[in-house]
Design a protein around this motif. Structure first.
Motif, mmCIF file in Angstrom:
data_model
loop_
_atom_site.group_PDB
_atom_site.id
_atom_site.type_symbol
_atom_site.label_atom_id
_atom_site.label_comp_id
_atom_site.label_asym_id
_atom_site.label_seq_id
_atom_site.Cartn_x
_atom_site.Cartn_y
_atom_site.Cartn_z
ATOM 1 N N PRO A 139 8.882 13.356 -6.726
ATOM 2 C CA PRO A 139 9.168 12.048 -6.117
ATOM 3 C C PRO A 139 8.737 11.976 -4.650
ATOM 4 O O PRO A 139 8.305 10.922 -4.173
ATOM 5 C CB PRO A 139 10.682 11.900 -6.252
ATOM 6 N N TYR A 140 8.834 13.087 -3.936
ATOM 7 C CA TYR A 140 8.390 13.121 -2.545
ATOM 8 C C TYR A 140 6.889 12.860 -2.448
ATOM 9 O O TYR A 140 6.439 12.054 -1.627
ATOM 10 C CB TYR A 140 8.739 14.471 -1.907
ATOM 11 N N VAL A 141 6.120 13.530 -3.295
ATOM 12 C CA VAL A 141 4.664 13.335 -3.293
ATOM 13 C C VAL A 141 4.331 11.893 -3.653
ATOM 14 O O VAL A 141 3.471 11.268 -3.015
ATOM 15 C CB VAL A 141 3.976 14.337 -4.257
ATOM 16 N N LEU A 142 5.001 11.333 -4.644
ATOM 17 C CA LEU A 142 4.761 9.950 -5.027
ATOM 18 C C LEU A 142 5.087 9.017 -3.863
ATOM 19 O O LEU A 142 4.336 8.085 -3.571
ATOM 20 C CB LEU A 142 5.601 9.571 -6.256
ATOM 21 N N TRP A 143 6.196 9.257 -3.185
ATOM 22 C CA TRP A 143 6.578 8.425 -2.043
ATOM 23 C C TRP A 143 5.510 8.488 -0.948
ATOM 24 O O TRP A 143 5.146 7.467 -0.360
ATOM 25 C CB TRP A 143 7.927 8.870 -1.511
ATOM 26 N N MET A 144 5.002 9.673 -0.670
ATOM 27 C CA MET A 144 3.959 9.813 0.353
ATOM 28 C C MET A 144 2.675 9.091 -0.060
ATOM 29 O O MET A 144 1.999 8.480 0.771
ATOM 30 C CB MET A 144 3.683 11.296 0.637
ATOM 31 N N ARG A 145 2.333 9.150 -1.345
ATOM 32 C CA ARG A 145 1.149 8.435 -1.826
ATOM 33 C C ARG A 145 1.340 6.927 -1.724
ATOM 34 O O ARG A 145 0.421 6.199 -1.356
ATOM 35 C CB ARG A 145 0.841 8.862 -3.262
ATOM 36 N N LEU A 146 2.548 6.447 -2.031
ATOM 37 C CA LEU A 146 2.834 5.018 -1.899
ATOM 38 C C LEU A 146 2.735 4.583 -0.441
ATOM 39 O O LEU A 146 2.187 3.518 -0.142
ATOM 40 C CB LEU A 146 4.215 4.691 -2.453
ATOM 41 N N ALA B 139 -6.056 0.472 -9.591
ATOM 42 C CA ALA B 139 -5.101 -0.487 -9.032
ATOM 43 C C ALA B 139 -3.897 -0.680 -9.955
ATOM 44 O O ALA B 139 -2.771 -0.861 -9.475
ATOM 45 C CB ALA B 139 -5.797 -1.820 -8.772
ATOM 46 N N ALA B 140 -4.116 -0.632 -11.250
ATOM 47 C CA ALA B 140 -3.006 -0.803 -12.196
ATOM 48 C C ALA B 140 -2.003 0.345 -12.084
ATOM 49 O O ALA B 140 -0.790 0.128 -12.145
ATOM 50 C CB ALA B 140 -3.535 -0.907 -13.620
ATOM 51 N N HIS B 141 -2.512 1.553 -11.900
ATOM 52 C CA HIS B 141 -1.646 2.715 -11.743
ATOM 53 C C HIS B 141 -0.801 2.566 -10.478
ATOM 54 O O HIS B 141 0.410 2.813 -10.486
ATOM 55 C CB HIS B 141 -2.507 3.973 -11.688
ATOM 56 N N LEU B 142 -1.416 2.148 -9.385
ATOM 57 C CA LEU B 142 -0.689 1.909 -8.141
ATOM 58 C C LEU B 142 0.360 0.812 -8.323
ATOM 59 O O LEU B 142 1.504 0.959 -7.899
ATOM 60 C CB LEU B 142 -1.654 1.521 -7.015
ATOM 61 N N THR B 143 -0.015 -0.269 -8.974
ATOM 62 C CA THR B 143 0.905 -1.387 -9.177
ATOM 63 C C THR B 143 2.121 -0.951 -9.984
ATOM 64 O O THR B 143 3.261 -1.293 -9.647
ATOM 65 C CB THR B 143 0.187 -2.562 -9.873
ATOM 66 N N ARG B 144 1.908 -0.183 -11.052
ATOM 67 C CA ARG B 144 3.033 0.310 -11.855
ATOM 68 C C ARG B 144 3.963 1.191 -11.024
ATOM 69 O O ARG B 144 5.186 1.084 -11.110
ATOM 70 C CB ARG B 144 2.530 1.085 -13.069
ATOM 71 N N ALA B 145 3.381 2.065 -10.208
ATOM 72 C CA ALA B 145 4.190 2.968 -9.393
ATOM 73 C C ALA B 145 4.992 2.193 -8.342
ATOM 74 O O ALA B 145 6.168 2.484 -8.116
ATOM 75 C CB ALA B 145 3.300 4.008 -8.717
ATOM 76 N N VAL B 146 4.370 1.194 -7.721
ATOM 77 C CA VAL B 146 5.076 0.399 -6.716
ATOM 78 C C VAL B 146 6.198 -0.393 -7.374
ATOM 79 O O VAL B 146 7.316 -0.455 -6.853
ATOM 80 C CB VAL B 146 4.104 -0.534 -5.957
ATOM 81 N N ARG B 147 5.931 -0.989 -8.525
ATOM 82 C CA ARG B 147 6.979 -1.741 -9.230
ATOM 83 C C ARG B 147 8.149 -0.841 -9.614
ATOM 84 O O ARG B 147 9.309 -1.220 -9.489
ATOM 85 C CB ARG B 147 6.423 -2.391 -10.487
ATOM 86 N N ARG B 148 7.843 0.362 -10.070
ATOM 87 C CA ARG B 148 8.892 1.293 -10.491
ATOM 88 C C ARG B 148 9.740 1.751 -9.298
ATOM 89 O O ARG B 148 10.953 1.831 -9.381
ATOM 90 C CB ARG B 148 8.255 2.497 -11.186
ATOM 91 N N MET B 149 9.097 2.017 -8.163
ATOM 92 C CA MET B 149 9.817 2.536 -7.002
ATOM 93 C C MET B 149 10.461 1.444 -6.149
ATOM 94 O O MET B 149 11.512 1.660 -5.565
ATOM 95 C CB MET B 149 8.871 3.358 -6.118
ATOM 96 N N MET B 150 9.806 0.273 -6.061
ATOM 97 C CA MET B 150 10.261 -0.752 -5.121
ATOM 98 C C MET B 150 10.661 -2.067 -5.772
ATOM 99 O O MET B 150 11.160 -2.960 -5.102
ATOM 100 C CB MET B 150 9.182 -1.003 -4.083
ATOM 101 N N GLY B 151 10.381 -2.220 -7.067
ATOM 102 C CA GLY B 151 10.815 -3.403 -7.780
ATOM 103 C C GLY B 151 9.931 -4.628 -7.623
ATOM 104 O O GLY B 151 10.268 -5.688 -8.134
#
Length: 63
Positions: A5-12, A37-49
């Motif tokens: 999760p730390y690595v994902l947060w840093m990438r976001l 872009a779709a991968h980024l969008t999914r990750a942002v939605r999952r982490m930030m809503g």
């Protein structure tokens, strides 16, 4: 905080920083290490809503 999760947060953070500098969504995703872009969008939605475009649309970035 667990490592993954730390690595994902840093990438976001890197992707949102690129977006604030005026990069396109795909460019920001690749810069931060996401597949597309779709991968980024999914990750942002999952982490930030919200979608990245929603997060960056109403934000006035400080330089």
């Amino acid at each position: 905080m667990p490592f993954r999760p730390y690595v994902l947060w840093m990438r976001l953070r890197a992707a949102l920083s690129s977006l604030s500098d005026g990069a396109l969504l795909t460019e920001a995703a690749h810069t931060a290490g996401f597949a597309d872009a779709a991968h980024l969008t999914r990750a942002v939605r999952r982490m930030m809503g919200q979608a990245p475009s929603t997060l960056t649309a109403g934000v006035r970035w400080l330089s």
